[in-house]
Design an enzyme around this catalytic site. Sequence first.
Site, PDB file in Angstrom:
ATOM      1  N   HIS A 125       0.608  -1.296  -0.043  1.00  0.00           N
ATOM      2  CA  HIS A 125       0.148  -0.051   0.152  1.00  0.00           C
ATOM      3  C   HIS A 125       1.025   1.370  -0.032  1.00  0.00           C
ATOM      4  O   HIS A 125       2.011   1.246   0.071  1.00  0.00           O
ATOM      5  CB  HIS A 125      -0.956   0.203   1.107  1.00  0.00           C
TER       6      HIS A 125
ATOM      7  N   HIS B  12      -5.805  -2.206   4.149  1.00  0.00           N
ATOM      8  CA  HIS B  12      -5.746  -0.895   3.340  1.00  0.00           C
ATOM      9  C   HIS B  12      -4.632  -1.208   1.884  1.00  0.00           C
ATOM     10  O   HIS B  12      -3.901  -1.788   2.079  1.00  0.00           O
ATOM     11  CB  HIS B  12      -5.248   0.111   4.020  1.00  0.00           C
TER      12      HIS B  12
ATOM     13  N   HIS C  40       4.864   7.141   2.879  1.00  0.00           N
ATOM     14  CA  HIS C  40       5.504   5.887   2.755  1.00  0.00           C
ATOM     15  C   HIS C  40       4.938   4.897   1.617  1.00  0.00           C
ATOM     16  O   HIS C  40       3.821   4.910   1.268  1.00  0.00           O
ATOM     17  CB  HIS C  40       5.621   5.014   3.969  1.00  0.00           C
TER      18      HIS C  40
ATOM     19  N   HIS D 285       0.826  -1.685  14.572  1.00  0.00           N
ATOM     20  CA  HIS D 285      -0.190  -0.565  14.649  1.00  0.00           C
ATOM     21  C   HIS D 285      -1.351  -0.771  15.490  1.00  0.00           C
ATOM     22  O   HIS D 285      -2.012  -1.984  15.443  1.00  0.00           O
ATOM     23  CB  HIS D 285      -0.628  -0.496  13.164  1.00  0.00           C
TER      24      HIS D 285
ATOM     25  N   TYR E  72       9.354   0.870   9.752  1.00  0.00           N
ATOM     26  CA  TYR E  72       9.761   1.987   8.849  1.00  0.00           C
ATOM     27  C   TYR E  72      11.003   2.456   8.782  1.00  0.00           C
ATOM     28  O   TYR E  72      11.660   2.206   9.796  1.00  0.00           O
ATOM     29  CB  TYR E  72       8.805   3.404   9.291  1.00  0.00           C
TER      30      TYR E  72
ATOM     31  N   GLU F 290       8.048   0.779   4.528  1.00  0.00           N
ATOM     32  CA  GLU F 290       7.647  -0.034   5.397  1.00  0.00           C
ATOM     33  C   GLU F 290       7.520  -1.325   5.054  1.00  0.00           C
ATOM     34  O   GLU F 290       7.389  -1.848   3.945  1.00  0.00           O
ATOM     35  CB  GLU F 290       6.050   0.503   5.808  1.00  0.00           C
TER      36      GLU F 290
END
Lengths: 303, 303, 303, 303
Positions: free
Chosen positions: C149, C196, C210, C242, C251, C261
């Site tokens: 993503h 996502h 990112h 997260h 990251y 990431e």
Amino acid sequence: MSIMRIGRVELRVMDLEKSVDYYTNIIGLEETGREGDRVYLKAWDEYDHHSVILQKADRPGMDHFAFKVRHVDDLAQYEKKIEEFGLTLKRVTDGSRLKEGEAIRFELPTGHFVELYADIERVGTATGTLNPHPWPLNAKGIAPHHLDHVLLTGDDLSNVTRFFMEVLGFGQSERIMTVDGQEMVGSFLFTTNKAHDVAFVKGPDAKLHHAAFHVDNFYDVLKAADILTMKDVQIEVTPTRHGITRGQTIYFFDPSGNRNEAFCSGYYTYQDFPTITWTEDKIGQGIFYHRRALIESFMSALT
Amino acid sequence: MSIMRIGRVELRVMDLEKSVDYYTNIIGLEETGREGDRVYLKAWDEYDHHSVILQKADRPGMDHFAFKVRHVDDLAQYEKKIEEFGLTLKRVTDGSRLKEGEAIRFELPTGHFVELYADIERVGTATGTLNPHPWPLNAKGIAPHHLDHVLLTGDDLSNVTRFFMEVLGFGQSERIMTVDGQEMVGSFLFTTNKAHDVAFVKGPDAKLHHAAFHVDNFYDVLKAADILTMKDVQIEVTPTRHGITRGQTIYFFDPSGNRNEAFCSGYYTYQDFPTITWTEDKIGQGIFYHRRALIESFMSALT
Amino acid sequence: MSIMRIGRVELRVMDLEKSVDYYTNIIGLEETGREGDRVYLKAWDEYDHHSVILQKADRPGMDHFAFKVRHVDDLAQYEKKIEEFGLTLKRVTDGSRLKEGEAIRFELPTGHFVELYADIERVGTATGTLNPHPWPLNAKGIAPHHLDHVLLTGDDLSNVTRFFMEVLGFGQSERIMTVDGQEMVGSFLFTTNKAHDVAFVKGPDAKLHHAAFHVDNFYDVLKAADILTMKDVQIEVTPTRHGITRGQTIYFFDPSGNRNEAFCSGYYTYQDFPTITWTEDKIGQGIFYHRRALIESFMSALT
Amino acid sequence: MSIMRIGRVELRVMDLEKSVDYYTNIIGLEETGREGDRVYLKAWDEYDHHSVILQKADRPGMDHFAFKVRHVDDLAQYEKKIEEFGLTLKRVTDGSRLKEGEAIRFELPTGHFVELYADIERVGTATGTLNPHPWPLNAKGIAPHHLDHVLLTGDDLSNVTRFFMEVLGFGQSERIMTVDGQEMVGSFLFTTNKAHDVAFVKGPDAKLHHAAFHVDNFYDVLKAADILTMKDVQIEVTPTRHGITRGQTIYFFDPSGNRNEAFCSGYYTYQDFPTITWTEDKIGQGIFYHRRALIESFMSALT
């Protein structure tokens, strides 16, 4: 005076080059020397010159395994105690093995040969001793940290256990007893804080059940199993947990039929560790915690 | 004659009930006894009566930590050697602590109090010694296996290192040296085969940096961090790897501000382990392998 | 008519060779083509010709990212809907990019450029489609499975969210709202069943926060962090979870300062997924579940 | 118009209370309702009212499984297409099942019953939609995230595959072909981005091979296997990897003999996923990647 660890195992292999290929490219040991019919190997996280010796032979099996003691002077004291126990013993002269000093060699009540040694060249780990990284980027194959333990078969487990505990100062982490409590049919012994450094199960004398290598965690056990399938190496026992030692494991065979294990986890032991007892009716669960039953080959394939 | 392990730590806590709630429901220790202003606790995989003592006090910190020796008779020999080294020592009488026999107590060159003891009631692990399961279904919280080590601060690390190595027979797994090689500013010491049982970093005398608990693997470190967030406990250092010891870790604080660690992995040590040296310019990477820099609170929050 | 997945991201990099070295040897992508100032790369588990394009430029950032649709005929319908929404759009002619057919390119309300395409040469995964092994033995570096993503910053998150949901048929898995509930300051959008495929946080328009790559599990996140340290690549956020998406993460930065990431886990979404709301006072915990606070660079370092 | 996911499976069980105990305390589902001889259950990470229905019956097996579609209006279109394909279909009236609206029910060419539905009460996940934690502290047992897929046996796999692909819009991730390439003996089909939502292997019509639950990672597979041993539930296949789907897995049986799986990992699929082919001579490796051989019970124990 104390035994530090299982320092090496010498395995008999029938096709030396094929075996070297297996132990270097699939297990991922490093070849550190050759002399005659013997090839010397170490794991990346070991600092001594070798922990595995492959000896060209006409049948598989274990020539001997050996414990490293702290000081060469300790050998004499062990020599005395071992002879008092009644075992046959001899000195192995300095240089009989590559990069090693003298050793003592004796035969266990189960017919296996054990050596004690103190002097061996130190070559260092792959990560070194100055601001080291945690693991080497160029590690190959299963890439175990170190030789972990051997499991052997024999007839008189009480006597060999008594020898390790009384003469060599080992503790017993676990034992398997017949249901009537009369006979010990499995004995797991430690000199370090690991769950076992050497173990015995009831069976024919002088045979090797397996030599085990230590990996860090269960994902590394999975990786090991994946690599063995990619490399077409037979896996006898797919990833599972032991009841005994609580460790996670796979079993597989080297090209000569010697059984190997990749092992992780397991509890910590101390001299006051309360020995765990498994009753023989639960031996399936003790050995293969998830399957809860033995498998035929595991009891019969010995070298 | 040998020291087996770090057997207990006695922590000063300011709100006893809140601390008991934290150590039982969040860390997941079991309360095994109370006496006066002290509560005794053990981890599920420990067999002795307690490994953590909480002592109600008006400030946080460590009252003392203690090593278990094999035999009560060993205490006299250690007493002699410790006094010869020049440390102040006294006998702690039988029963001064719940379910314990006598001990010796002495003050390190760094101002910390250490005890040696041999007699303590054995209550057994949560999984028992007969055909045991690998872990207890009813474990709570982080559920560590055992107390792992303490890290302390002090001024004269050379002297305290010498004491542990020469008098108590410890090995040194790692050390941090100033870049000019003149001063030791970190010292990691072991009596077991673990990467450390006690460690010191340069700082004020008599202070506790952290007490660490052992968990099995990096997913258990993640689980520990998740639970701490759910329970609203401050995490100082989120999941990472140490360069020193190679272990995986999180740091967090008990309700009195004593730092705790959940720690897994790390290598095996032996008496012949080649000491690893970190130069002070790499100390960030040595302590927090991924961040590669210290964090201010990690150096300043001491109890 | 449906958008299948985020198919590629084109990143601006300042030193092309250094960047190719980073994306191939450290991230572990494979270079699949070059043309002019562009290098094309794919992850081992992707079957299309490329998922990352590196474009030599004088500043870092994202040229565009693109979604792959099922059929080239779908482009016309999307073209119509996108223009109806009021976005500026143009056709990208066949062959403008290596091994690709035509595409449509439009500018989001947040100033980012997006493309839709259907035709791209299929080169296959590293493991193939006939009796495949689960992973390739010769994988290098972090070896992610695929591009996962992108997270972008922009001002009008309501409008860009409405565009993705109403015009492109995306769902919203999570959103961050100001405490008074009046403004959306974070929006996480999916077209697949992942948590996502693209996300936005409040910030300057047209910036990249990112680009993320998917790894299998938390041990692979640890391995990624270890490799980055060994290769001396700066890690901004060390292994953690997260709150938003529940995934595990690190990251770090490419040589031009574009944030990358390595991400694993996270829940499954569907069109009926009940959108999760984070209130801005909990944004620290939402983004860094264990730290429970933002870090300055994470909000300010944009390219 | 699209099928979102496998939404539920209705299993026949012979001892309802024993089965509820198993599915709630060992699998760790939550009971959400009862009506007559049916008990409704959901996993903690599912938001619909139920995903498993236990139906008291005099033999084990699967009554039906069902896919959730986006809108109730979609049912009529599917109805038309399914009837055009030639399958027998009927409407299931609103309220036939607890907390559900109407559905359509039809019989596959393999004799299995499938339903499509859109309306079901939403009860929410255990972690909620406002600043949620990643997992619930009070989860019990294996605690899977959700129902993952079913594997069924049948005779005409080509026809049932054609139905799923042409009528329901599924993709095929993998297939097993006889060595001569003439017959499909395994077919793995997806509507989500998962490796499979339903699969078929050659065998008797109308039978259930297994219903699978999703867990997060391989350590959760190990935990699942440990719990099953502690709870004395038979494990048929201990932790391993599939060649097909690449996932990690264990298989075990509910009290009625219905096979369950705990499954994690596996790749992502899309409508353009290049179907993987296994040749039947490699089926052992395809199904049990490490063992590389089928086991008899796995082919014969069907319900």
